[in-house]
Design a protein around this motif. Sequence first.
Motif, PDB file in Angstrom:
ATOM      1  N   MET A 193       0.853  -1.206   0.000  1.00 31.61           N
ATOM      2  CA  MET A 193       0.000   0.000   0.000  1.00 31.61           C
ATOM      3  C   MET A 193       0.885   1.250   0.000  1.00 31.61           C
ATOM      4  N   GLU A 202      -2.399   0.339   6.532  1.00 31.71           N
ATOM      5  CA  GLU A 202      -3.828   0.608   6.656  1.00 31.71           C
ATOM      6  C   GLU A 202      -4.251   0.701   8.117  1.00 31.71           C
ATOM      7  N   ARG A 258     -14.471   3.632   5.101  1.00 35.57           N
ATOM      8  CA  ARG A 258     -13.363   4.271   5.810  1.00 35.57           C
ATOM      9  C   ARG A 258     -13.700   4.282   7.293  1.00 35.57           C
TER      10      ARG A 258
END
Length: 229
Positions: free
Chosen positions: A1, A22, A38
């Motif tokens: 990521m 994350e 989210r």
Amino acid sequence: MKISADIQAFQTRLGHEFSQPELLLRALTHSSISSPTRPDNQRLEFLGDRVLGLTMAEALFEADKTASEGQLAPRFNALVRKETCADVARQIDLGAVLKLGRSEMMSGGRRKEALLADAMEAVIAAVYRDAGFDVAKALVRRLWGKRIDRVEDDARDAKTALQEWAQARGQKPPKYVEVSRKGPDHAPVFTIEVTLESGETERSEAPSKRQAEQAAAKALLQKLEAAHG
């Protein structure tokens, strides 16, 4: 990521490189900007509070092998309270990377003590989930640093101690007066003056009345102890 440069810089300040970034992004996400895709940091905050608590309880237990539960409890409270967590958050400039909704951002959310404290606990949980308890514990003890060594002073309730000093000398309880309040509503600074019946007085300022009262009481106690021994 892939992560942004500001998040990378924060990892450096924090002292932990996430294998699962994350987790860090979730820890930095306030409920004002959360969505089904989210999630906010509230669940991590819950977990981080427990990781912090166990870390500090163990540190205090090991540091003073003769301390009673009654001595350890106020020291523990001083290390895990919101003001201390927010102070550590400011130390690593956590506010700069908080993910906030527009209204929260406009009202100075990056500087709010409660938001900083909650996010600090969430970040601790993120480290715990990313790398385990030993890594999270080492990080907490490093970030809290000298606060652990000087906790005896921080744990002392200055207002109570000052009132006991006055009562022991037949005086009325100290009086606390708000001298001024400045700054915007989201980041106020209070100036509090404490005065004893015998005339001794001191002033201190802080982001909350409670903190300013405690600081003024502590300053006056130090003056009294220096004068009277």
